[in-house]
Design a protein around this motif. Structure first.
Motif, PDB file in Angstrom:
ATOM      1  N   ASN A 114       0.841  -1.196   0.000  1.00 49.35           N
ATOM      2  CA  ASN A 114       0.000   0.000   0.000  1.00 49.35           C
ATOM      3  C   ASN A 114       0.874   1.243   0.000  1.00 49.35           C
ATOM      4  N   LEU A 115       0.455   2.228  -0.778  1.00 47.32           N
ATOM      5  CA  LEU A 115       1.204   3.475  -0.820  1.00 47.32           C
ATOM      6  C   LEU A 115       0.933   4.305   0.436  1.00 47.32           C
ATOM      7  N   PHE A 116      -0.342   4.549   0.725  1.00 46.28           N
ATOM      8  CA  PHE A 116      -0.728   5.325   1.900  1.00 46.28           C
ATOM      9  C   PHE A 116      -1.686   4.521   2.767  1.00 46.28           C
ATOM     10  N   ILE A 117      -1.585   4.725   4.081  1.00 43.78           N
ATOM     11  CA  ILE A 117      -2.511   4.111   5.029  1.00 43.78           C
ATOM     12  C   ILE A 117      -2.990   5.192   5.983  1.00 43.78           C
ATOM     13  N   ALA A 118      -4.300   5.232   6.207  1.00 43.14           N
ATOM     14  CA  ALA A 118      -4.876   6.129   7.207  1.00 43.14           C
ATOM     15  C   ALA A 118      -5.090   5.343   8.488  1.00 43.14           C
ATOM     16  N   GLY A 119      -4.565   5.858   9.590  1.00 42.37           N
ATOM     17  CA  GLY A 119      -4.673   5.138  10.847  1.00 42.37           C
ATOM     18  C   GLY A 119      -6.044   5.207  11.476  1.00 42.37           C
ATOM     19  N   ALA A 128      -2.249  10.928  -2.828  1.00 43.83           N
ATOM     20  CA  ALA A 128      -1.293  11.897  -3.352  1.00 43.83           C
ATOM     21  C   ALA A 128      -1.859  13.314  -3.337  1.00 43.83           C
ATOM     22  N   ALA A 129      -3.180  13.430  -3.539  1.00 48.04           N
ATOM     23  CA  ALA A 129      -3.813  14.743  -3.576  1.00 48.04           C
ATOM     24  C   ALA A 129      -3.857  15.405  -2.203  1.00 48.04           C
ATOM     25  N   SER A 130      -3.594  14.637  -1.149  1.00 49.12           N
ATOM     26  CA  SER A 130      -3.601  15.207   0.198  1.00 49.12           C
ATOM     27  C   SER A 130      -2.449  16.172   0.426  1.00 49.12           C
ATOM     28  N   PHE A 131      -1.376  16.009  -0.353  1.00 53.39           N
ATOM     29  CA  PHE A 131      -0.161  16.800  -0.157  1.00 53.39           C
ATOM     30  C   PHE A 131      -0.175  17.993  -1.101  1.00 53.39           C
ATOM     31  N   PRO A 132      -0.111  19.203  -0.572  1.00 57.08           N
ATOM     32  CA  PRO A 132      -0.171  20.390  -1.436  1.00 57.08           C
ATOM     33  C   PRO A 132       1.093  20.556  -2.274  1.00 57.08           C
TER      34      PRO A 132
END
Length: 401
Positions: A352-357, A365-369
């Protein structure tokens, strides 16, 4: 004429013999000794093999030096053992690539001793409301204060130093040790070419402070390879390599005691690798991420290689991933607000690239400005040179890099 040639021949033989003797390598005989108690006077420990006994403390105003090539061995049968540099004291341990200074333990069992612990009075932040300078009490069982306003605190110089089989945990969260523990250590301290090898807790942990580390290897440590809190803000960190094998949690655990700071640490050239079959410690949270951000942890990280963070099915199922954002506050205040930067990142063999805890946020990716998230296929990670400093029992620790 014959006498002249004969005399020349003898002279040549004499000088040749002297030259040969002068070129012969000098074999140093190591000193053998014991180190214990409080160290209250400046001392240089000559090249040798020393036994470390008990919690040895370098007192304020005292400088202790170890010559290159020395080996210092703890013995867990003697009880809790570690080397502590109190605030105001200095440890000078400067080895070389071929003659490192090694701190180890007789049984070669992970978690057998307390490692190297250094205290300073550089700034920490662990409260959003308390005025500076802030202080805290150590979690190593010594109950010592750390923190202050001395950003350039100097606790000495560690170069080409290896700590083995440390990470002793006596009482979780109140009496536990790492390979290297840096409590509010300042930027005047030198940390270069250090190895934390097969400990039972974190390889390196920074409790606030401004110190930076160059050429750090965390190999086979059972908790996190690199961990920090209390607003650590080192700016000159580079070439970090973590290899997790057997049992391990995060490659990097990034937190800041729930304080939304206006500053952050900076690390360039990072390699985080997890061997196949590596499982987590028995804890009730996701433990398989290369980098976890929580409790307002932030930072600027670049040229990163992440490999092997696969999901775990047994003994407990956990998701594996590259980046975890554990809580919604960290997501909003650090990710969305632009205080977490991950650029030039290459990720392989990771599920997985990203995991939300938590379930209330979605990380992508769109979360990062702007350009704060920068995937690539060409990151090179840590740039380290092999040598005896990172070779244990004939095994080159960089072979898996």
């Amino acid at each position: 004429m014959r006498k002249v040639f004969f005399a020349i021949a003898i002279a040549t033989s004499i000088f040749t013999g002297c030259s040969s003797d002068d070129d012969a390598p000098i074999v140093k005989t190591p000193v053998v000794g014991e180190i214990s108690g409080n160290l209250t006077a400046n001392k240089t420990f000559a090249y040798g093999n020393y036994t470390l006994k008990g919690m040895v403390k370098i007192q304020s105003g005292v400088t202790i030096t170890f010559e290159k090539g020395s080996t210092i061995t703890a013995d867990k049968t003697n009880g809790e053992t570690g080397l502590i540099v109190l605030n105001g004291g200095k440890l000078i341990a400067e080895g070389t690539a071929d003659e490192p200074i090694v701190f180890t333990e007789k049984s070669k069992v992970a978690g057998s001793w307390a490692g190297i612990i250094m205290y300073g009075d550089a700034p920490i932040v662990n409260s959003a409301s308390a005025p500076a300078p802030q202080t805290a009490t150590s979690e190593d069982g010594l109950g010592l204060p750390y923190g202050g306003s001395n950003a350039t605190h100097n606790g000495g110089s560690l170069k080409y130093v290896r700590v083995e089989y440390a990470g002793q945990v006596i009482t979780t969260n109140s009496k536990e040790h790492n390979g290297f523990s840096f409590y509010s250590v300042g930027s005047g301290t030198t940390l270069e070419n250090l190895v934390s090898y097969k400990g039972n807790d974190d390889g390196f942990e920074f409790y606030g402070g401004t110190v930076s580390g160059k050429n750090l290897i965390s190999y086979g440590n059972s908790d996190d390879s690199f961990d920090w809190q209390d607003g650590w803000r080192g700016q000159d960190n580079t070439n970090w390599f973590a290899y997790q094998t057997g049992v391990a949690n995060y490659g990097m655990e990034v937190e800041s005691k729930s304080v939304n700071n206006a500053f952050w640490p900076k690390v360039t050239n990072i390699t985080l690798k997890r061997a196949a079959g590596t499982t987590t410690e028995a804890q009730g949270e996701i433990q398989l991420d290369a980098i976890q951000f929580k409790s307002q942890g932030n930072g600027d990280y670049s040229n990163i290689v992440i490999d092997g963070y696969k999901s775990q099915t047994t003994p407990t199922a956990f998701m594996g991933g590259a980046i975890q954002i554990k809580d919604a506050v960290t997501y909003n205040d650090q990710v969305v607000a632009g205080k977490i930067k991950l650029t030039n990142v290459t990720i392989t063999n990771t599920d997985n690239l990203f995991i939300a805890g938590v379930g209330t946020i979605t990380v992508n990716a769109a979360s990062f400005p702007g350009t704060n998230w920068g995937p690539t296929t060409t990151a090179t990670g840590a740039n380290l040179t092999a040598g005896k400093w990172c070779t244990v029992d004939g095994v080159n620790l960089l072979a898996n890099k």
